[in-house]
Write an enzyme that holds these catalytic residues in place. Structure first.
Site, short mmCIF file in Angstrom:
data_model
loop_
_atom_site.label_atom_id
_atom_site.label_comp_id
_atom_site.label_asym_id
_atom_site.label_seq_id
_atom_site.Cartn_x
_atom_site.Cartn_y
_atom_site.Cartn_z
N GLU A 46 -1.02 1.20 -5.58
CA GLU A 46 -1.18 2.56 -5.09
C GLU A 46 -2.09 2.51 -3.86
O GLU A 46 -3.31 2.48 -3.98
CB GLU A 46 -1.78 3.47 -6.16
CG GLU A 46 -1.91 4.92 -5.70
CD GLU A 46 -3.24 5.55 -6.03
OE1 GLU A 46 -3.39 6.75 -5.80
OE2 GLU A 46 -4.15 4.83 -6.50
N ASP A 62 -3.99 0.51 -9.54
CA ASP A 62 -4.49 1.79 -9.05
C ASP A 62 -5.48 1.58 -7.90
O ASP A 62 -6.25 0.62 -7.89
CB ASP A 62 -5.20 2.51 -10.20
CG ASP A 62 -5.70 3.89 -9.82
OD1 ASP A 62 -4.87 4.72 -9.41
OD2 ASP A 62 -6.92 4.13 -9.91
#
Length: 537
Positions: free
Chosen positions: A291, A261
């Site tokens: 991400e 993330d």
């Protein structure tokens, strides 16, 4: 003298990833059980790997895990409201992973390593406030705040890791408990600063979790959005603890890959070091995707090069292309891949969705239509009109480029205050299975009309069926496409059932394929293997 025939290599099977949650999944602590019950049917649709939600304890049992509190609590300790995470207990998680393994589905962990939230107590530290629009600019002199920076993990009591976190383990925070002020506070100390290997948006985007709160904001909103702390990976204890956690995680949950993330917000140098550590301690062959959510092709390709093409990214520009085209009257479909990672990084985009088992150290572009951040009513919502969803899924599932990721909300629907049914008329599972069965061989693209495009896949020696896909964003579509002389005389029909009639392939291997207005059709031999499975998923 007889010559033995050289054996032909079998065609690698297409792989598909499934994001196994959406933002508004009920906080009933039963999601691991839901997924355990679903994995067999997901496998039958052609899903190979599940990207599960963050499984570490968040700041509350209602948080989705991006409000991460304790890396070493997977729903095992009585902390932050109970034993369970939003998704269930550690025992539930292990049962899910075992069931997924039994049916042949791998697990990708969602690793939230940028920040911590929900500290157990405040600590005093020296800070400067920085400009939210340019975090390299100080807007105050140094002064002391009372920050939520003390993490004791009292429910765990030192099990698995004895490290407790203090102010000096962080580079920034967002809330001064002494006066209730929210701001971006850069923590001061010997050698402390924002990381240099992060995105340059806002001057330096090391600090992520900041929401401006006015004096009129509710106390509940302040509790929810404040009290985040940004980890400092130049501190040796932080680096050592997170590396040790990565080994420990694998010992607890046999994962096949990791989705990292918010990678544009923390040290890329640390991430490279962490991946090298995993390779050395656990073994090579991980699938890793990050991400890096930014609609900037230059920034994303630079990151891929800096990671030496050993790291995958989600094709963010493609998502925004889908959104733009679906919301633009008479948009040009031929430009759907223009400015995308899929088009710009052919080394990474080609073939990642094939042969993952034998070749999973070569990382590429992950294509997607929607995720938990871009779904409706989220901060990064990218509105894709319902008519375009089936077109978009055909573009990521049935073409040769990229490793497609299917969104939970498009298969099972979206909950919350604004519920939505499954998209594409419930046809996403059929498209996944069509990818598994038919999307093989040479690809011929017919991007020769701005409002009607198509392509064919010719099949291979051992996966011979092939397919032809045609789509239109205006009136009815029609296109002659070549599918190969090996298919002469075959009768093809639309697997979606949206286009009536049939196409007989002529002696030269061509067929005249059609689709309805503002729609898509996927044509396959009506006698192809697996046709009887479609429409039953």
């Amino acid at each position: 003298m007889q010559h033995s025939e050289v054996p032909r290599e079998p065609t690698s099977e297409n792989a598909t990833m499934f994001q196994a949650f959406e933002w508004y999944v009920p906080a009933d602590r039963k999601h691991w059980d839901r997924l355990r019950e679903a994995v067999a049917s997901l496998k039958a649709t052609g899903i190979d790997n599940l990207w599960i939600p963050p499984g570490c304890k968040g700041s509350s049992q209602h948080g989705n895990g991006y409000d991460i509190y304790d890396l070493y609590d997977l729903g095992e300790f009585d902390q932050k409201g109970g034993l369970s995470t939003k998704w269930g207990t550690k025992e539930d998680l292990i049962r899910l992973v075992q069931r997924a393994t039994d049916v042949g589905i791998g697990i990708y962990w969602d690793a939230v390593l940028n920040q911590k939230a929900g500290a157990d107590r405040t600590e005093q530290c020296q800070v400067i406030e920085v400009d939210p629009h340019d975090r390299t600019k100080a807007i105050t002199d140094p002064y002391s705040i009372d920050g939520w920076l003390g993490f004791d993990f009292p429910g765990r009591r030192g099990r698995y890791s004895t490290l407790t976190y203090h102010w000096y383990h962080f580079s920034g925070t967002d809330y001064n408990n002494a006066n209730g002020k929210t701001a971006i506070y850069r923590i001061l100390g010997d050698g402390k600063d924002w990381s240099k290997f992060v995105d340059k948006e806002k001057g330096n985007y090391d600090y992520l979790m900041y929401v401006h709160l006015s004096s009129n904001s509710s106390w509940l909103l302040k509790v929810i959005v404040a009290r985040f702390a940004d980890l400092d990976y130049t501190h040796p204890e932080v680096e050592a603890d997170v590396k040790a956690w990565s080994e420990w995680l694998y010992s607890q949950v046999p994962i096949k890959g990791i989705r990292f993330d918010a990678i544009k917000h923390y040290s890329g140098e640390f991430l490279q070091s962490l991946l090298a550590h995993l390779d050395a301690k656990v073994g090579p062959g991980w699938f890793v995707v990050g991400e890096f959510w930014k609609d900037s092709l230059d920034a994303m390709t630079t990151y891929i090069r800096n990671m030496q093409h050993k790291f995958s990214l989600f094709d963010v520009p493609l998502v925004y292309n889908f959104s733009s085209i679906s919301n633009t009257e008479n948009a040009d479909l031929t430009k759907v891949f223009e400015g995308t990672l899929t088009a710009a990084e052919p080394l990474n985009a080609g073939g990642l969705g094939q042969n993952l088992e034998e070749n999973n150290t070569e990382h590429g572009i992950v294509t997607l239509v929607m995720n938990h951040d871009t779904q409706p009513y989220q901060a990064l919502a990218a509105d894709i009109q319902p008519f375009f969803k089936p077109l978009a899924y055909c573009l990521i599932l049935l073409r040769a480029e990229g490793y497609p990721c299917v969104f939970y909300g498009d298969v099972y629907g979206i909950k919350g205050d604004h519920p939505l049914p499954p998209s594409c008329g419930g046809k996403v599972p059929d498209l996944c299975l069509a990818r598994k069965l038919y999307a093989y061989g040479e690809q011929l693209s017919y991007f020769d009309n701005p409002h009607c495009i198509g392509w064919s896949r010719l099949g291979t020696w051992d996966r011979p069926s092939g397919l032809a896909c045609i789509m239109s964003n205006t009136g009815p579509g029609e296109k002659w496409m070549y599918v190969g002389q090996a298919h002469e005389g075959e009768v093809w029909t639309d697997i979606l059932g949206w286009e009536d009639g049939q196409v007989t392939i002529n002696h030269d291997g061509w067929g005249r394929f059609t689709c309805a207005a503002v729609s898509v059709a996927v044509w396959v031999n009506r006698s192809a293997e697996g046709r009887d499975q479609l429409g039953k998923l």
